[in-house]
Design a protein around this motif. Structure first.
Motif, short mmCIF file in Angstrom:
data_model
loop_
_atom_site.label_atom_id
_atom_site.label_comp_id
_atom_site.label_asym_id
_atom_site.label_seq_id
_atom_site.Cartn_x
_atom_site.Cartn_y
_atom_site.Cartn_z
N ILE A 1 0.84 -1.19 0.00
CA ILE A 1 0.00 0.00 0.00
C ILE A 1 0.88 1.24 0.00
N GLU A 2 0.28 2.35 -0.37
CA GLU A 2 1.03 3.60 -0.52
C GLU A 2 1.65 4.06 0.78
N ASN A 3 0.89 3.98 1.87
CA ASN A 3 1.40 4.43 3.16
C ASN A 3 1.28 3.29 4.18
N PRO A 4 2.33 2.48 4.36
CA PRO A 4 2.25 1.36 5.29
C PRO A 4 2.12 1.77 6.75
N LEU A 5 2.35 3.04 7.07
CA LEU A 5 2.19 3.50 8.44
C LEU A 5 0.73 3.50 8.88
N LYS A 6 -0.19 3.43 7.91
CA LYS A 6 -1.61 3.34 8.24
C LYS A 6 -1.90 2.05 9.01
N ILE A 7 -1.15 1.00 8.73
CA ILE A 7 -1.33 -0.27 9.44
C ILE A 7 -0.99 -0.06 10.92
N ARG A 8 0.12 0.59 11.19
CA ARG A 8 0.52 0.82 12.57
C ARG A 8 -0.47 1.74 13.28
N GLU A 9 -0.93 2.80 12.60
CA GLU A 9 -1.90 3.71 13.19
C GLU A 9 -3.20 2.99 13.53
N SER A 10 -3.63 2.10 12.64
CA SER A 10 -4.85 1.36 12.87
C SER A 10 -4.70 0.42 14.07
N ARG A 11 -3.58 -0.25 14.16
CA ARG A 11 -3.32 -1.17 15.27
C ARG A 11 -3.29 -0.41 16.60
N ARG A 12 -2.67 0.74 16.61
CA ARG A 12 -2.60 1.53 17.83
C ARG A 12 -3.96 2.10 18.23
N LEU A 13 -4.77 2.46 17.26
CA LEU A 13 -6.12 2.94 17.55
C LEU A 13 -6.95 1.84 18.19
N ILE A 14 -6.83 0.63 17.66
CA ILE A 14 -7.55 -0.51 18.24
C ILE A 14 -7.10 -0.72 19.68
N ALA A 15 -5.81 -0.64 19.92
CA ALA A 15 -5.30 -0.81 21.29
C ALA A 15 -5.82 0.30 22.20
N ARG A 16 -5.86 1.52 21.71
CA ARG A 16 -6.37 2.64 22.50
C ARG A 16 -7.84 2.42 22.88
N LEU A 17 -8.62 1.99 21.89
CA LEU A 17 -10.04 1.74 22.13
C LEU A 17 -10.25 0.59 23.11
N GLU A 18 -9.49 -0.49 22.93
CA GLU A 18 -9.62 -1.64 23.82
C GLU A 18 -9.21 -1.30 25.24
N THR A 19 -8.19 -0.48 25.39
CA THR A 19 -7.76 -0.06 26.72
C THR A 19 -8.85 0.73 27.42
N GLU A 20 -9.45 1.67 26.71
CA GLU A 20 -10.52 2.48 27.31
C GLU A 20 -11.73 1.62 27.63
N TYR A 21 -12.06 0.68 26.74
CA TYR A 21 -13.19 -0.21 26.97
C TYR A 21 -12.96 -1.06 28.22
N ARG A 22 -11.77 -1.61 28.34
CA ARG A 22 -11.44 -2.44 29.51
C ARG A 22 -11.47 -1.62 30.79
N LYS A 23 -10.94 -0.40 30.72
CA LYS A 23 -10.92 0.46 31.90
C LYS A 23 -12.34 0.74 32.38
N ARG A 24 -13.23 1.00 31.45
CA ARG A 24 -14.62 1.30 31.83
C ARG A 24 -15.36 0.08 32.35
N THR A 25 -15.14 -1.07 31.73
CA THR A 25 -15.82 -2.27 32.21
C THR A 25 -15.30 -2.67 33.59
N MET A 26 -14.02 -2.49 33.84
CA MET A 26 -13.46 -2.77 35.16
C MET A 26 -14.03 -1.82 36.21
N ALA A 27 -14.20 -0.56 35.84
CA ALA A 27 -14.75 0.43 36.76
C ALA A 27 -16.21 0.08 37.11
#
Length: 68
Positions: free
Chosen positions: A37-63
C-alpha cells in the motif's frame, strides 16, 4: 483519533468502533500482503487505535464491575 476523543465515546460506541477498526485493519493487512500500500504507516496507526479503544473499553468495564 486522539485519546480525548476516545474518552468522550460511550461504551457501546467504543465496542462498535473496535469492530469497525478491526475490519479496516484486516483489509489493510490483506491489501498490503497482495501489493504494497502507498502508506504502510496506516497499518501501525490502525493497530494503535484498536489498542487505544480496547484499553478504554477495559478500563470502563473494570470500573463498572468494581462499583457493583
Amino acid at each position: 483519533m486522539k485519546q480525548d476523543i476516545v474518552k468522550d465515546l460511550t461504551i457501546e460506541e467504543i465496542r462498535d468502533r473496535i469492530a469497525q477498526e478491526r475490519g479496516i485493519y484486516t483489509k489493510l493487512k490483506m491489501s498490503h500482503a497482495v501489493s504494497p500500500i502507498e502508506n504502510p504507516l496506516k497499518i501501525r496507526e490502525s493497530r494503535r487505535l484498536i489498542a487505544r479503544l480496547e484499553t478504554e473499553y477495559r478500563k470502563r468495564t473494570m470500573a463498572q464491575t468494581e462499583s457493583k
